[in-house]
Design a protein around this motif. Structure first.
Motif, PDB file in Angstrom:
ATOM      1  N   THR A 119      27.887  33.091 -14.243  1.00 40.06           N
ATOM      2  CA  THR A 119      29.420  32.890 -14.520  1.00 40.06           C
ATOM      3  C   THR A 119      29.972  33.721 -15.472  1.00 40.06           C
ATOM      4  OG1 THR A 119      28.965  30.451 -13.652  1.00 40.06           O
ATOM      5  CG2 THR A 119      31.018  30.771 -15.139  1.00 40.06           C
ATOM      6  N   ALA A 120      30.900  34.349 -15.140  1.00 37.99           N
ATOM      7  CA  ALA A 120      31.587  35.168 -16.163  1.00 37.99           C
ATOM      8  C   ALA A 120      32.702  34.259 -16.876  1.00 37.99           C
ATOM      9  CB  ALA A 120      32.488  36.144 -15.539  1.00 37.99           C
ATOM     10  N   VAL A 121      32.680  34.865 -18.243  1.00 38.68           N
ATOM     11  CA  VAL A 121      33.527  34.374 -19.269  1.00 38.68           C
ATOM     12  C   VAL A 121      34.806  34.981 -19.536  1.00 38.68           C
ATOM     13  CG1 VAL A 121      33.709  33.302 -21.565  1.00 38.68           C
ATOM     14  CG2 VAL A 121      31.395  32.912 -20.266  1.00 38.68           C
ATOM     15  N   TYR A 122      36.071  34.512 -19.541  1.00 36.37           N
ATOM     16  CA  TYR A 122      37.350  35.149 -19.808  1.00 36.37           C
ATOM     17  C   TYR A 122      37.903  34.407 -21.205  1.00 36.37           C
ATOM     18  CZ  TYR A 122      36.840  36.519 -15.224  1.00 36.37           C
ATOM     19  OH  TYR A 122      36.245  37.095 -13.940  1.00 36.37           O
ATOM     20  N   ALA A 123      38.637  35.282 -21.940  1.00 38.14           N
ATOM     21  CA  ALA A 123      39.256  34.656 -23.184  1.00 38.14           C
ATOM     22  C   ALA A 123      40.559  34.730 -22.571  1.00 38.14           C
ATOM     23  CB  ALA A 123      38.882  35.675 -24.409  1.00 38.14           C
ATOM     24  N   THR A 124      41.427  33.339 -22.911  1.00 36.40           N
ATOM     25  CA  THR A 124      42.546  33.056 -22.826  1.00 36.40           C
ATOM     26  C   THR A 124      43.670  33.590 -23.972  1.00 36.40           C
ATOM     27  OG1 THR A 124      42.556  31.081 -23.243  1.00 36.40           O
ATOM     28  CG2 THR A 124      42.458  31.736 -20.997  1.00 36.40           C
ATOM     29  N   ASN A 125      43.134  33.863 -25.026  1.00 37.05           N
ATOM     30  CA  ASN A 125      43.852  33.972 -26.564  1.00 37.05           C
ATOM     31  C   ASN A 125      42.863  34.544 -27.434  1.00 37.05           C
ATOM     32  OD1 ASN A 125      42.739  31.648 -27.545  1.00 37.05           O
ATOM     33  ND2 ASN A 125      44.571  30.452 -26.888  1.00 37.05           N
ATOM     34  N   ASP A 126      42.927  34.466 -28.731  1.00 36.42           N
ATOM     35  CA  ASP A 126      42.149  34.830 -29.704  1.00 36.42           C
ATOM     36  C   ASP A 126      40.955  33.743 -29.995  1.00 36.42           C
ATOM     37  OD1 ASP A 126      44.111  33.169 -30.995  1.00 36.42           O
ATOM     38  OD2 ASP A 126      43.737  34.084 -33.026  1.00 36.42           O
ATOM     39  N   ASN A 127      40.941  32.676 -29.397  1.00 35.51           N
ATOM     40  CA  ASN A 127      40.081  31.611 -29.744  1.00 35.51           C
ATOM     41  C   ASN A 127      39.586  30.909 -28.524  1.00 35.51           C
ATOM     42  OD1 ASN A 127      38.989  29.532 -31.482  1.00 35.51           O
ATOM     43  ND2 ASN A 127      40.442  28.123 -30.992  1.00 35.51           N
ATOM     44  N   ASP A 128      40.238  30.901 -27.381  1.00 30.48           N
ATOM     45  CA  ASP A 128      39.706  30.086 -26.159  1.00 30.48           C
ATOM     46  C   ASP A 128      38.817  30.714 -25.151  1.00 30.48           C
ATOM     47  OD1 ASP A 128      40.758  27.805 -27.377  1.00 30.48           O
ATOM     48  OD2 ASP A 128      42.766  28.257 -26.688  1.00 30.48           O
ATOM     49  N   MET A 129      38.062  30.229 -24.516  1.00 31.57           N
ATOM     50  CA  MET A 129      37.304  30.932 -23.749  1.00 31.57           C
ATOM     51  C   MET A 129      37.192  29.998 -22.151  1.00 31.57           C
ATOM     52  SD  MET A 129      34.056  32.694 -25.602  1.00 31.57           S
ATOM     53  CE  MET A 129      33.793  31.148 -26.525  1.00 31.57           C
ATOM     54  N   THR A 130      37.171  30.574 -20.972  1.00 35.75           N
ATOM     55  CA  THR A 130      37.230  29.793 -19.802  1.00 35.75           C
ATOM     56  C   THR A 130      36.250  30.584 -18.948  1.00 35.75           C
ATOM     57  OG1 THR A 130      38.651  29.055 -18.167  1.00 35.75           O
ATOM     58  CG2 THR A 130      39.389  30.860 -19.232  1.00 35.75           C
ATOM     59  N   THR A 131      36.010  29.711 -17.908  1.00 37.38           N
ATOM     60  CA  THR A 131      35.384  30.482 -16.651  1.00 37.38           C
ATOM     61  C   THR A 131      36.210  30.972 -15.486  1.00 37.38           C
ATOM     62  OG1 THR A 131      34.648  28.309 -15.718  1.00 37.38           O
ATOM     63  CG2 THR A 131      33.169  29.298 -16.965  1.00 37.38           C
ATOM     64  N   THR A 132      37.413  30.483 -15.804  1.00 38.18           N
ATOM     65  CA  THR A 132      38.598  30.759 -14.727  1.00 38.18           C
ATOM     66  C   THR A 132      39.154  32.291 -14.880  1.00 38.18           C
ATOM     67  OG1 THR A 132      39.429  28.401 -14.750  1.00 38.18           O
ATOM     68  CG2 THR A 132      41.075  30.202 -13.900  1.00 38.18           C
ATOM     69  N   SER A 133      39.029  32.792 -13.689  1.00 36.87           N
ATOM     70  CA  SER A 133      39.224  34.110 -13.514  1.00 36.87           C
ATOM     71  C   SER A 133      40.780  34.517 -14.106  1.00 36.87           C
ATOM     72  CB  SER A 133      39.385  34.912 -12.316  1.00 36.87           C
ATOM     73  OG  SER A 133      39.736  36.129 -12.212  1.00 36.87           O
ATOM     74  N   SER A 134      40.805  35.741 -14.915  1.00 39.30           N
ATOM     75  CA  SER A 134      42.097  35.906 -15.812  1.00 39.30           C
ATOM     76  C   SER A 134      43.005  36.644 -14.934  1.00 39.30           C
ATOM     77  CB  SER A 134      41.711  36.959 -16.705  1.00 39.30           C
ATOM     78  OG  SER A 134      42.776  37.548 -17.408  1.00 39.30           O
ATOM     79  N   HIS A 142      29.347  36.595 -20.308  1.00 40.77           N
ATOM     80  CA  HIS A 142      28.737  35.789 -19.285  1.00 40.77           C
ATOM     81  C   HIS A 142      28.080  34.523 -19.969  1.00 40.77           C
ATOM     82  CE1 HIS A 142      29.098  38.884 -16.169  1.00 40.77           C
ATOM     83  NE2 HIS A 142      29.074  37.749 -15.278  1.00 40.77           N
ATOM     84  N   VAL A 143      27.801  33.604 -19.262  1.00 36.03           N
ATOM     85  CA  VAL A 143      27.123  32.359 -19.774  1.00 36.03           C
ATOM     86  C   VAL A 143      25.531  32.742 -19.979  1.00 36.03           C
ATOM     87  CG1 VAL A 143      26.391  29.998 -19.234  1.00 36.03           C
ATOM     88  CG2 VAL A 143      28.811  30.559 -18.848  1.00 36.03           C
ATOM     89  N   LEU A 144      25.166  32.759 -21.025  1.00 36.91           N
ATOM     90  CA  LEU A 144      23.701  33.071 -21.461  1.00 36.91           C
ATOM     91  C   LEU A 144      22.909  31.909 -21.169  1.00 36.91           C
ATOM     92  CD1 LEU A 144      21.899  35.496 -22.001  1.00 36.91           C
ATOM     93  CD2 LEU A 144      22.726  34.809 -24.551  1.00 36.91           C
ATOM     94  N   TYR A 145      23.198  30.393 -21.764  1.00 37.04           N
ATOM     95  CA  TYR A 145      22.601  29.417 -22.015  1.00 37.04           C
ATOM     96  C   TYR A 145      23.611  28.287 -21.984  1.00 37.04           C
ATOM     97  CZ  TYR A 145      18.818  26.210 -23.843  1.00 37.04           C
ATOM     98  OH  TYR A 145      18.049  24.979 -24.059  1.00 37.04           O
ATOM     99  N   THR A 151      29.767  23.066 -23.293  1.00 37.78           N
ATOM    100  CA  THR A 151      29.070  23.998 -24.517  1.00 37.78           C
ATOM    101  C   THR A 151      28.263  24.910 -23.803  1.00 37.78           C
ATOM    102  OG1 THR A 151      29.582  22.284 -26.096  1.00 37.78           O
ATOM    103  CG2 THR A 151      28.137  23.944 -26.694  1.00 37.78           C
ATOM    104  N   ALA A 152      28.378  26.130 -24.359  1.00 36.24           N
ATOM    105  CA  ALA A 152      27.144  27.131 -23.803  1.00 36.24           C
ATOM    106  C   ALA A 152      27.135  28.371 -24.804  1.00 36.24           C
ATOM    107  CB  ALA A 152      27.611  27.845 -22.491  1.00 36.24           C
ATOM    108  N   ASP A 153      26.028  29.192 -24.805  1.00 34.91           N
ATOM    109  CA  ASP A 153      25.848  30.540 -25.495  1.00 34.91           C
ATOM    110  C   ASP A 153      26.416  31.218 -24.488  1.00 34.91           C
ATOM    111  OD1 ASP A 153      24.272  28.870 -27.239  1.00 34.91           O
ATOM    112  OD2 ASP A 153      22.646  29.808 -27.066  1.00 34.91           O
ATOM    113  N   VAL A 154      27.133  32.343 -25.095  1.00 41.57           N
ATOM    114  CA  VAL A 154      27.964  33.160 -24.240  1.00 41.57           C
ATOM    115  C   VAL A 154      27.613  34.515 -24.721  1.00 41.57           C
ATOM    116  CG1 VAL A 154      30.283  33.976 -23.547  1.00 41.57           C
ATOM    117  CG2 VAL A 154      29.992  31.612 -23.867  1.00 41.57           C
ATOM    118  N   PHE A 155      27.307  35.767 -23.999  1.00 40.62           N
ATOM    119  CA  PHE A 155      26.970  36.767 -24.273  1.00 40.62           C
ATOM    120  C   PHE A 155      28.141  37.565 -24.050  1.00 40.62           C
ATOM    121  CE2 PHE A 155      26.084  41.251 -22.996  1.00 40.62           C
ATOM    122  CZ  PHE A 155      25.225  41.751 -24.108  1.00 40.62           C
ATOM    123  N   ILE A 156      28.644  38.312 -25.286  1.00 41.36           N
ATOM    124  CA  ILE A 156      30.000  38.809 -25.472  1.00 41.36           C
ATOM    125  C   ILE A 156      29.728  40.353 -25.118  1.00 41.36           C
ATOM    126  CG2 ILE A 156      31.901  39.565 -26.644  1.00 41.36           C
ATOM    127  CD1 ILE A 156      32.048  36.541 -25.829  1.00 41.36           C
TER     128      ILE A 156
END
Length: 167
Positions: A119-134, A142-145, A151-156
């Motif tokens: 699952t890819a992770v997108y940022a919608t602003n300077d703070n928020d992350m989502t799995t919804t395509s930008s 990507h979701v790492l754990y 709540t997840a660990d995210v590999f940036i």
């Protein structure tokens, strides 16, 4: 959630550190912990060449996460840098541009163990992350754990990976 209004400590590990200082665009407030970017070829032209807060814009280039003061600028008591392009020197902020793992981050849309690694992770602003395509911007990681709920660990991805995707 909403954009940052104060410095936000983020739990991290596995950082391949690549710290870069950037001059901050006029009137932009960058808090420690904020996701940041540089305007690309066709967007936000009045700020081109200066660091801005991450947003869902076409050709914005992911730089990384603001981590604190630069050598030429000390953070205020609120751990923020406010851009003033007419100042001398222009205020700067240090950004962690290398790959990083954000631990136990809040990610809208992550919901199960099956999100790990796919699952890819997108940022919608300077703070928020989502799995919804930008709409415009590339995935930042990507979701790492998976921990629980949202709540997840995210590999940036680092700056270099993001820059390569725009070429």
């Amino acid at each position: 959630m909403a954009a940052l209004t104060e410095a936000t400590p983020r739990r991290t590990h596995g950082v391949y550190s690549w710290i870069q200082n950037y001059r901050v665009a006029n009137g932009v407030t960058v808090y420690a912990g904020a996701f940041t970017g540089l305007p690309g070829a066709n967007a936000l032209t009045s700020n081109r060449g200066y660091l801005i807060l991450w947003q869902d814009q076409s050709t914005i280039i992911w730089t990384g996460m603001a981590i604190g003061q630069s050598a030429t600028n000390s953070l205020s008591t609120s751990n923020a840098v406010v851009g003033d392009t007419s100042a001398s020197p222009v205020p700067e902020v240090s950004v962690e541009c290398g790959p990083i793992v954000l631990e136990q981050a809040s990610v809208t849309g992550v919901s199960a163990q099956t999100d790990v690694g796919r699952t890819a992770v997108y940022a919608t602003n300077d703070n928020d992350m989502t799995t919804t395509s930008s709409t415009y911007a590339n995935a930042i990681g990507h979701v790492l754990y998976w921990h629980s709920g949202t709540t997840a660990d995210v590999f940036i991805f680092g700056f270099q990976t993001q820059l390569g995707s725009l070429l």
